[in-house]
Design an enzyme around this catalytic site. Structure first.
Site, PDB file in Angstrom:
ATOM      1  N   LYS A  42       0.844  -1.212   0.000  1.00 31.20           N
ATOM      2  CA  LYS A  42       0.000   0.000   0.000  1.00 31.20           C
ATOM      3  C   LYS A  42       0.875   1.256   0.000  1.00 31.20           C
ATOM      4  CE  LYS A  42      -0.402  -0.358   5.006  1.00 31.20           C
ATOM      5  NZ  LYS A  42      -1.192  -0.958   6.092  1.00 31.20           N
ATOM      6  N   TYR A 270      15.098  30.568   7.242  1.00 34.99           N
ATOM      7  CA  TYR A 270      13.855  31.237   7.640  1.00 34.99           C
ATOM      8  C   TYR A 270      13.731  31.281   9.164  1.00 34.99           C
ATOM      9  CZ  TYR A 270      11.846  31.104   2.924  1.00 34.99           C
ATOM     10  OH  TYR A 270      11.584  31.290   1.603  1.00 34.99           O
TER      11      TYR A 270
HETATM   12  C1  LIG Z   1      -0.379  -2.041   6.634  1.00 38.41           C
HETATM   13  C2  LIG Z   1      -0.999  -3.316   7.075  1.00 38.41           C
HETATM   14  C3  LIG Z   1      -0.207  -4.435   7.331  1.00 38.41           C
HETATM   15  C4  LIG Z   1       1.305  -4.402   7.289  1.00 38.41           C
HETATM   16  O1  LIG Z   1       1.792  -3.892   8.504  1.00 38.41           O
HETATM   17  P1  LIG Z   1       3.368  -3.747   8.786  1.00 38.41           P
HETATM   18  O2  LIG Z   1       3.452  -3.344  10.199  1.00 38.41           O
HETATM   19  O3  LIG Z   1       3.879  -2.707   7.836  1.00 38.41           O
HETATM   20  O4  LIG Z   1       3.961  -5.089   8.502  1.00 38.41           O
HETATM   21  C5  LIG Z   1      -0.851  -5.610   7.682  1.00 38.41           C
HETATM   22  N1  LIG Z   1      -2.203  -5.670   7.769  1.00 38.41           N
HETATM   23  C6  LIG Z   1      -2.992  -4.611   7.532  1.00 38.41           C
HETATM   24  C7  LIG Z   1      -4.461  -4.737   7.665  1.00 38.41           C
HETATM   25  C8  LIG Z   1      -2.413  -3.396   7.189  1.00 38.41           C
HETATM   26  O5  LIG Z   1      -3.207  -2.341   6.972  1.00 38.41           O
END
Ligand SMILES: *Cc1c(COP(=O)(O)O)cnc(C)c1O
Length: 325
Positions: A42, A270
């Protein structure tokens, strides 16, 4: 693989796909027998490039992919990725047709989504696999264990809610698997197992059970079930003694484009939030918050130059930072 952060400045990221493959292989050696690995890609593969990461992870033995949204899943399909893809996050009505059209699976936690997905699947003439998402203690999105005996849930799991929905999985997500000490994973696992047992005795248990993120995968083999969902660990971003050694997969590079020698008491950037306490050399590096170099790191970050650490001084600008050497 190299991706330009900007096409006008010498600033770029390098993604080491060999590191991704090696991280996947290392984690797979720790899985319980029969457990498959879902590579979570993702948010554009946690910023590393979803398509390239997906291909590397599948080459190294990942069996499935996880995304947050149907659009992310559609982009993988458009790039020619054919592996099973599960949309892990909640979906909105306008996204349901995409799930069916691109042959994705979706997590569901309410009757309206299940019904909407079924209608979209019928319209596209394509059965959609759904995973029932339980909230066992994350407190975010999911069906509470005590809601599992609702009629629509039973109908879904019997495959009777719609011929266009296939009950594919049962899942939950841990809130504290990375915490030391960990206040919640044991309780969440117990609640999940309780639902699993209830559904098993009524013959309603889907074939695919999954719960573990990277932290749980490393720390709690009892959470592996059919599938583990690994994100951080793919990218070498989860450090824990329980985890196999990982290789970071991303380097962010730039070049020093300007240097000047300044006296003590010289204000930088800044807001003049930094003043040299002694004569110093101030370097300008062409990366800033427009590139994602967070402004909150002003005066509190370091960069590596030829292997040595130097402090970022003054505010992070939109497209420049200043470093004292
Ligand atoms: C993002 C996500 C994962 C992966 O989690 P990590 O801590 O990055 O391994 C697993 N399950 C769900 C439902 C997620 O949204």
């Amino acid at each position: 693989m190299t991706a330009g952060v900007s096409d006008r400045r010498p600033t770029w990221v390098e993604v080491d796909l060999e590191a991704i493959r090696s991280n996947v292989a290392a984690i797979r050696t720790r899985l319980e027998p029969g457990t498959a690995l879902m590579a979570v890609v993702k948010a554009d593969g946690y910023g590393h490039g979803a398509v390239a990461v997906a291909r590397a992870a599948l080459t190294a033995g990942a069996a499935r992919l996880g995304v947050a949204t149907p659009e992310e899943g559609a982009a993988l399909r458009e790039a020619g990725v054919t592996a099973p893809v599960l949309v892990l996050g909640p979906t909105a009505p306008e996204q349901w047709p995409l799930v069916a059209e691109y042959g994705l699976e979706a997590a569901v936690a309410d009757a309206a989504t299940a019904g909407g997905l079924a209608a979209a699947a019928r319209q596209q003439g394509r059965v959609v696999g759904v995973h029932l998402k339980l909230d066992t203690g994350m407190g975010r999105w999911g069906l509470l264990p005590e809601e599992c005996d609702r009629p629509w849930v039973e109908a879904l799991l019997r495959g009777r809610l719609s011929p266009w929905l296939r009950p594919a999985g049962l899942m939950t997500h841990f809130a504290t698997a990375d915490a030391h000490p960990d206040p919640g994973t044991r309780d969440q696992l117990a609640r999940f197992l309780d639902v699993v047992e209830r559904l098993r005795t009524t013959g309603l248990l889907p074939g695919c059970l999954h719960a573990a993120n990277t932290a749980a995968t490393c720390r709690y083999p009892g959470t592996h079930f059919t599938l583990v969902r690994v994100g951080l660990g793919l990218y070498g971003l989860y450090e824990d003694p329980a985890c196999p050694a990982q290789r970071p997969a991303l380097r962010w590079l730039s070049r020093v484009v300007f240097a000047k020698d300044v006296p003590a008491g010289f204000a930088v950037g800044y807001g003049a939030t930094y003043r040299t306490s002694a004569p110093a050399r101030i370097l300008t590096v062409p990366v800033g918050y427009a590139d994602g170099y967070r402004r909150a790191l002003s005066n509190r970050h370091e960069v590596l130059i030829r292997g040595r650490r130097y402090p970022v001084v003054g505010r992070v600008s939109m497209d420049q930072i200043t470093v004292a050497v």
